[in-house]
Design an enzyme around this catalytic site. Sequence first.
Site, PDB file in Angstrom:
ATOM      1  N   CYS A   2     -14.112  -1.402   8.494  1.00 16.90           N
ATOM      2  CA  CYS A   2     -14.075  -0.185   9.303  1.00 16.90           C
ATOM      3  C   CYS A   2     -13.703  -0.514  10.734  1.00 16.90           C
ATOM      4  O   CYS A   2     -13.475  -1.658  11.082  1.00 16.90           O
ATOM      5  CB  CYS A   2     -15.438   0.448   9.302  1.00 16.90           C
ATOM      6  SG  CYS A   2     -16.557  -0.495  10.329  1.00 16.90           S
ATOM      7  N   ARG A  27      -8.000   1.057  10.211  1.00 15.41           N
ATOM      8  CA  ARG A  27      -8.913   0.128   9.551  1.00 15.41           C
ATOM      9  C   ARG A  27      -9.736   0.796   8.448  1.00 15.41           C
ATOM     10  O   ARG A  27     -10.343   0.132   7.619  1.00 15.41           O
ATOM     11  CB  ARG A  27      -9.852  -0.496  10.572  1.00 15.41           C
ATOM     12  CG  ARG A  27      -9.147  -1.300  11.632  1.00 15.41           C
ATOM     13  CD  ARG A  27     -10.146  -1.808  12.648  1.00 15.41           C
ATOM     14  NE  ARG A  27     -11.049  -2.772  12.061  1.00 15.41           N
ATOM     15  CZ  ARG A  27     -10.847  -4.080  12.016  1.00 15.41           C
ATOM     16  NH1 ARG A  27      -9.754  -4.583  12.554  1.00 15.41           N
ATOM     17  NH2 ARG A  27     -11.705  -4.885  11.460  1.00 15.41           N
ATOM     18  N   TRP A  75     -14.470   2.677   5.921  1.00 12.25           N
ATOM     19  CA  TRP A  75     -13.835   2.439   4.625  1.00 12.25           C
ATOM     20  C   TRP A  75     -14.992   2.131   3.685  1.00 12.25           C
ATOM     21  O   TRP A  75     -15.592   1.054   3.727  1.00 12.25           O
ATOM     22  CB  TRP A  75     -12.866   1.267   4.698  1.00 12.25           C
ATOM     23  CG  TRP A  75     -12.070   1.101   3.436  1.00 12.25           C
ATOM     24  CD1 TRP A  75     -10.929   1.768   3.084  1.00 12.25           C
ATOM     25  CD2 TRP A  75     -12.357   0.231   2.338  1.00 12.25           C
ATOM     26  NE1 TRP A  75     -10.502   1.374   1.852  1.00 12.25           N
ATOM     27  CE2 TRP A  75     -11.348   0.426   1.363  1.00 12.25           C
ATOM     28  CE3 TRP A  75     -13.370  -0.689   2.074  1.00 12.25           C
ATOM     29  CZ2 TRP A  75     -11.329  -0.269   0.159  1.00 12.25           C
ATOM     30  CZ3 TRP A  75     -13.346  -1.388   0.868  1.00 12.25           C
ATOM     31  CH2 TRP A  75     -12.330  -1.173  -0.070  1.00 12.25           C
ATOM     32  N   ASN A 101     -19.884  -2.542  10.263  1.00 10.75           N
ATOM     33  CA  ASN A 101     -18.710  -2.930   9.481  1.00 10.75           C
ATOM     34  C   ASN A 101     -19.095  -4.132   8.642  1.00 10.75           C
ATOM     35  O   ASN A 101     -19.532  -5.137   9.186  1.00 10.75           O
ATOM     36  CB  ASN A 101     -17.573  -3.286  10.447  1.00 10.75           C
ATOM     37  CG  ASN A 101     -16.406  -3.988   9.760  1.00 10.75           C
ATOM     38  OD1 ASN A 101     -15.693  -4.750  10.398  1.00 10.75           O
ATOM     39  ND2 ASN A 101     -16.198  -3.747   8.503  1.00 10.75           N
ATOM     40  N   GLY A 102     -18.960  -4.002   7.330  1.00 10.51           N
ATOM     41  CA  GLY A 102     -19.288  -5.129   6.468  1.00 10.51           C
ATOM     42  C   GLY A 102     -20.073  -4.665   5.259  1.00 10.51           C
ATOM     43  O   GLY A 102     -20.100  -3.473   4.936  1.00 10.51           O
ATOM     44  N   GLU A 502       7.374  -7.690  -3.343  1.00  4.93           N
ATOM     45  CA  GLU A 502       7.007  -7.008  -2.110  1.00  4.93           C
ATOM     46  C   GLU A 502       7.567  -5.577  -2.088  1.00  4.93           C
ATOM     47  O   GLU A 502       6.880  -4.636  -1.666  1.00  4.93           O
ATOM     48  CB  GLU A 502       7.513  -7.826  -0.901  1.00  4.93           C
ATOM     49  CG  GLU A 502       7.296  -7.204   0.461  1.00  4.93           C
ATOM     50  CD  GLU A 502       5.852  -6.900   0.830  1.00  4.93           C
ATOM     51  OE1 GLU A 502       4.938  -7.289   0.091  1.00  4.93           O
ATOM     52  OE2 GLU A 502       5.643  -6.236   1.856  1.00  4.93           O
ATOM     53  N   LYS A 506       5.249  -2.247  -1.765  1.00  3.24           N
ATOM     54  CA  LYS A 506       5.427  -1.244  -0.707  1.00  3.24           C
ATOM     55  C   LYS A 506       5.489   0.151  -1.312  1.00  3.24           C
ATOM     56  O   LYS A 506       4.868   1.082  -0.831  1.00  3.24           O
ATOM     57  CB  LYS A 506       6.711  -1.488   0.107  1.00  3.24           C
ATOM     58  CG  LYS A 506       6.700  -2.643   1.081  1.00  3.24           C
ATOM     59  CD  LYS A 506       5.862  -2.427   2.313  1.00  3.24           C
ATOM     60  CE  LYS A 506       4.441  -2.831   2.120  1.00  3.24           C
ATOM     61  NZ  LYS A 506       4.060  -4.208   2.181  1.00  3.24           N
ATOM     62  N   GLU A 509       2.032   1.255  -2.745  1.00  3.42           N
ATOM     63  CA  GLU A 509       1.013   1.501  -1.726  1.00  3.42           C
ATOM     64  C   GLU A 509       1.158   2.855  -1.061  1.00  3.42           C
ATOM     65  O   GLU A 509       0.177   3.544  -0.848  1.00  3.42           O
ATOM     66  CB  GLU A 509       1.152   0.462  -0.600  1.00  3.42           C
ATOM     67  CG  GLU A 509       0.582  -0.870  -0.876  1.00  3.42           C
ATOM     68  CD  GLU A 509       0.615  -1.737   0.368  1.00  3.42           C
ATOM     69  OE1 GLU A 509       1.719  -2.040   0.851  1.00  3.42           O
ATOM     70  OE2 GLU A 509      -0.459  -2.090   0.861  1.00  3.42           O
ATOM     71  N   HIS A 525      12.106 -10.094 -21.288  1.00  4.08           N
ATOM     72  CA  HIS A 525      10.966 -10.544 -22.101  1.00  4.08           C
ATOM     73  C   HIS A 525       9.882  -9.471 -22.203  1.00  4.08           C
ATOM     74  O   HIS A 525       8.742  -9.778 -22.523  1.00  4.08           O
ATOM     75  CB  HIS A 525      10.381 -11.836 -21.523  1.00  4.08           C
ATOM     76  CG  HIS A 525      11.366 -12.961 -21.544  1.00  4.08           C
ATOM     77  ND1 HIS A 525      11.726 -13.617 -22.702  1.00  4.08           N
ATOM     78  CD2 HIS A 525      12.114 -13.511 -20.560  1.00  4.08           C
ATOM     79  CE1 HIS A 525      12.642 -14.547 -22.426  1.00  4.08           C
ATOM     80  NE2 HIS A 525      12.892 -14.488 -21.119  1.00  4.08           N
ATOM     81  N   LYS A 624      -6.546  -1.253   6.409  1.00  2.00           N
ATOM     82  CA  LYS A 624      -5.670  -2.297   6.926  1.00  2.00           C
ATOM     83  C   LYS A 624      -6.181  -3.699   6.648  1.00  2.00           C
ATOM     84  O   LYS A 624      -5.446  -4.546   6.200  1.00  2.00           O
ATOM     85  CB  LYS A 624      -5.461  -2.080   8.423  1.00  2.00           C
ATOM     86  CG  LYS A 624      -4.475  -3.053   9.042  1.00  2.00           C
ATOM     87  CD  LYS A 624      -3.079  -2.851   8.509  1.00  2.00           C
ATOM     88  CE  LYS A 624      -2.096  -3.845   9.064  1.00  2.00           C
ATOM     89  NZ  LYS A 624      -0.874  -3.864   8.243  1.00  2.00           N
TER      90      LYS A 624
HETATM   91  C1  AGP Z   1       0.142  -4.971   2.636  1.00  2.00           C
HETATM   92  O1  AGP Z   1       1.022  -3.913   2.692  1.00  2.00           O
HETATM   93  C2  AGP Z   1      -1.198  -4.654   2.178  1.00  2.00           C
HETATM   94  N1  AGP Z   1      -1.772  -3.514   2.757  1.00  2.00           N
HETATM   95  C3  AGP Z   1      -2.122  -5.787   1.816  1.00  2.00           C
HETATM   96  O2  AGP Z   1      -1.648  -6.264   0.579  1.00  2.00           O
HETATM   97  C4  AGP Z   1      -2.277  -6.967   2.777  1.00  2.00           C
HETATM   98  O3  AGP Z   1      -1.086  -7.691   2.866  1.00  2.00           O
HETATM   99  C5  AGP Z   1      -3.431  -7.865   2.312  1.00  2.00           C
HETATM  100  O4  AGP Z   1      -4.619  -7.123   2.309  1.00  2.00           O
HETATM  101  C6  AGP Z   1      -3.583  -9.120   3.140  1.00  2.00           C
HETATM  102  O5  AGP Z   1      -3.907  -8.835   4.462  1.00  2.00           O
HETATM  103  P1  AGP Z   1      -3.853  -9.935   5.584  1.00  2.00           P
HETATM  104  O6  AGP Z   1      -2.440 -10.387   5.705  1.00  2.00           O
HETATM  105  O7  AGP Z   1      -4.350  -9.243   6.822  1.00  2.00           O
HETATM  106  O8  AGP Z   1      -4.742 -11.059   5.170  1.00  2.00           O
HETATM  107  N1  GLU Z   2     -20.718  -0.965   3.820  1.00  2.00           N
HETATM  108  C1  GLU Z   2     -20.684   0.104   4.784  1.00  2.00           C
HETATM  109  C2  GLU Z   2     -20.495   1.463   4.139  1.00  2.00           C
HETATM  110  O1  GLU Z   2     -20.056   1.567   3.008  1.00  2.00           O
HETATM  111  C3  GLU Z   2     -19.679  -0.135   5.882  1.00  2.00           C
HETATM  112  C4  GLU Z   2     -18.292  -0.053   5.382  1.00  2.00           C
HETATM  113  C5  GLU Z   2     -17.286  -0.305   6.463  1.00  2.00           C
HETATM  114  O2  GLU Z   2     -17.184  -1.473   6.898  1.00  2.00           O
HETATM  115  O3  GLU Z   2     -16.570   0.668   6.807  1.00  2.00           O
HETATM  116  O4  GLU Z   2     -20.756   2.425   4.787  1.00  2.00           O
END
Ligand code: AGP
Ligand code: GLU
Length: 629
Positions: A2, A27, A75, A101-102, A502, A506, A509, A525, A624
């Site tokens: 987040c 994020r 997130w 966050n975490g 890639e 893209k 996603e 194949h 992100k």
């Molecule tokens: C890329 O378009 C993605 N959103 C995702 O695959 C990304 O490349 C992946 O999560 C790795 O992230 P990083 O390069 O920040 O480690």
């Molecule tokens: N684990 C927390 C939640 O689900 C934080 C998630 C986050 O890093 O956004 O709310």
Amino acid sequence: MCGIVGYVGRQPAVDILMEGLRRLEYRGYDSAGVATIAPDHTLDIRKSAGRIDRLAARLDEAPVSGTIGIGHTRWATHGPATDGNAHPHVGGHGVLAIAHNGVIDNFAAIKGRLIQEGYQFQSATDSEVIAHLIADCLAEELPAGLNGSTAREVAASGYAPLVRAMSAALAQLNGTYGLVVLFRDFPEVILAARLGSPLVVGVGDNEHFVASDPSPLVGHTDKIVYLADHELAVVTADDLKVVHRDQGHVDHNVQVLEFESGDVDRGGYAHYMLKEIFEQPETIRNTMRGRLSRDEATAVLGGLNLSPGDLRAVDRLLLTACGTSWHAALVGEYLCEEFARLPVEVEYASELRYRNPPLEKNTLLFAITQSGETADTLAALREVKRKGHPTLAICNVVGSTIAQEAAGGIYLHAGPEIGVASTKAFTSQCVALTLLALYLGRLRHLSFGQGMQIIDRLQELPDKVAQALESNDAIREIAEKYYQCGNFLYLGRQYNFPVALEGALKLKEISYIHAEGYPAAEMKHGPIALVDENTPSVFLMPQGLVYEKVMANLEEIRARGGPVIAVVDEGDTRAAALADDVIYVPNVADFLQPIVSVIPLQLLAYHIAVLRGCDVDRPRNLAKSVTVE
Ligand code: AGP
Ligand code: GLU
């Protein structure tokens, strides 16, 4: 995953928090919320599921005041994206609020205990336990509650009881956190702590900022402190103190932030992704800047922190990454094998972290990551480091966790990448890997002349990428023709095989269309069974060793009635005569083809997503940086 932002100073906090949340929205965007403390010591919280605009509307209806506050954009990992699960969360019947966050792995056990003690939980998140746990520890520190004099004493002690309470709570948590805490009765201090999730502090004049990444600081201050794991910051308008779990008070290092405001706005483009696609001639130049030596016909990579002797002793490279960065690693495999004649293994970080591959003594690991915060990549790096191997990083975000934990590496200098779909980071990663391969090659088999040829080709590259971008309008027309298709195939060989992967990623996603990337010859194949008149195949077929072979694969698809979009070198009339649609790219050396041929695929995905009405910069279910396992 987040975004966290905090402010304490003299200005209305909510304006700064909302601006910061908008910059951090990439994020995570499941929900957003802010908490401030009003001058009369009321803790005011507004939060809302969905995007930041919904929170803004809520704040218009019910404004908040105060010059101190915290904000969060989520997130979700535990509990759906609802108003109730949005952060900030309140602890101990309203004495404090947190944004986290975490992930807290042992939240269920702590929650059970706190419920028995009478704490009431309002959300399904793991994070809410942190709020009640700190409140619980605070109640032990200040058993008689607060009166005016105690509050002054607490402040005079450098908020020692708050720090002790927070440290005691953090010691009970297993997992990761970037954390900010507001205390209702101390409307002049924010406590912030991190373990495994990023957190920075911005130092202004009579004000401080806390954030998950530097973007909310831009335009306010260029002085930044990167907090390290197990550090806890005590932040007031005029003061910043940092305490380490094991070392007590530590001096913090104020660094100069090199972002500019243009780096974090859309600069006239409809989306960040489009802006970042068009920045690539410049970002590629920035990755190479100062790193090419014509005197030595090699690359200059001082940040590797390994001597030429150490690097000559390397017998094997291990490249690890996730997602798009993993595709760049595959390009790196071809490059390092060709230029340095080194055996290279590429492994998903999420797999490597739980494998136990026999690693020979002289194996060197590179973690490749845009954000420097990807949890799996970090864990893989730590695992290989634990076994005693040198671990380096190729990373974009300066000061990120992986950049700090790696013994050295190569920064991309591509500027902040905000669009969730990675574009400019990929091309810069490929450039950084080309520099690495050149450098390692020149320590081994490559001659001066070969080194010079590679340098010449690299120096032409930004202009070639600019030329590839000129196909934008033609690509939009192709997108109009195919945007309603439900499946796409992407096919390429050798250096263009990772590009096929890639291109497919893209499209998946950001447009939610199913797409598969394959080595072109592998198609027969199995995947060829998917081909019909509604399944376009995107062929990557610039001139080179396998051109004729890929041409044969193209014929196989045509024979089965599948539409063909071919990415070919300018002047290639043969492929143009066979394909339904053609995208021209300038001719470059085969080892640079990924960087040029990925450009039309980025644009194709972008235009298809826009035509389908998708939220290009914030695709569903993604965020992100993936700071959870
Ligand atoms: C890329 O378009 C993605 N959103 C995702 O695959 C990304 O490349 C992946 O999560 C790795 O992230 P990083 O390069 O920040 O480690
Ligand atoms: N684990 C927390 C939640 O689900 C934080 C998630 C986050 O890093 O956004 O709310």
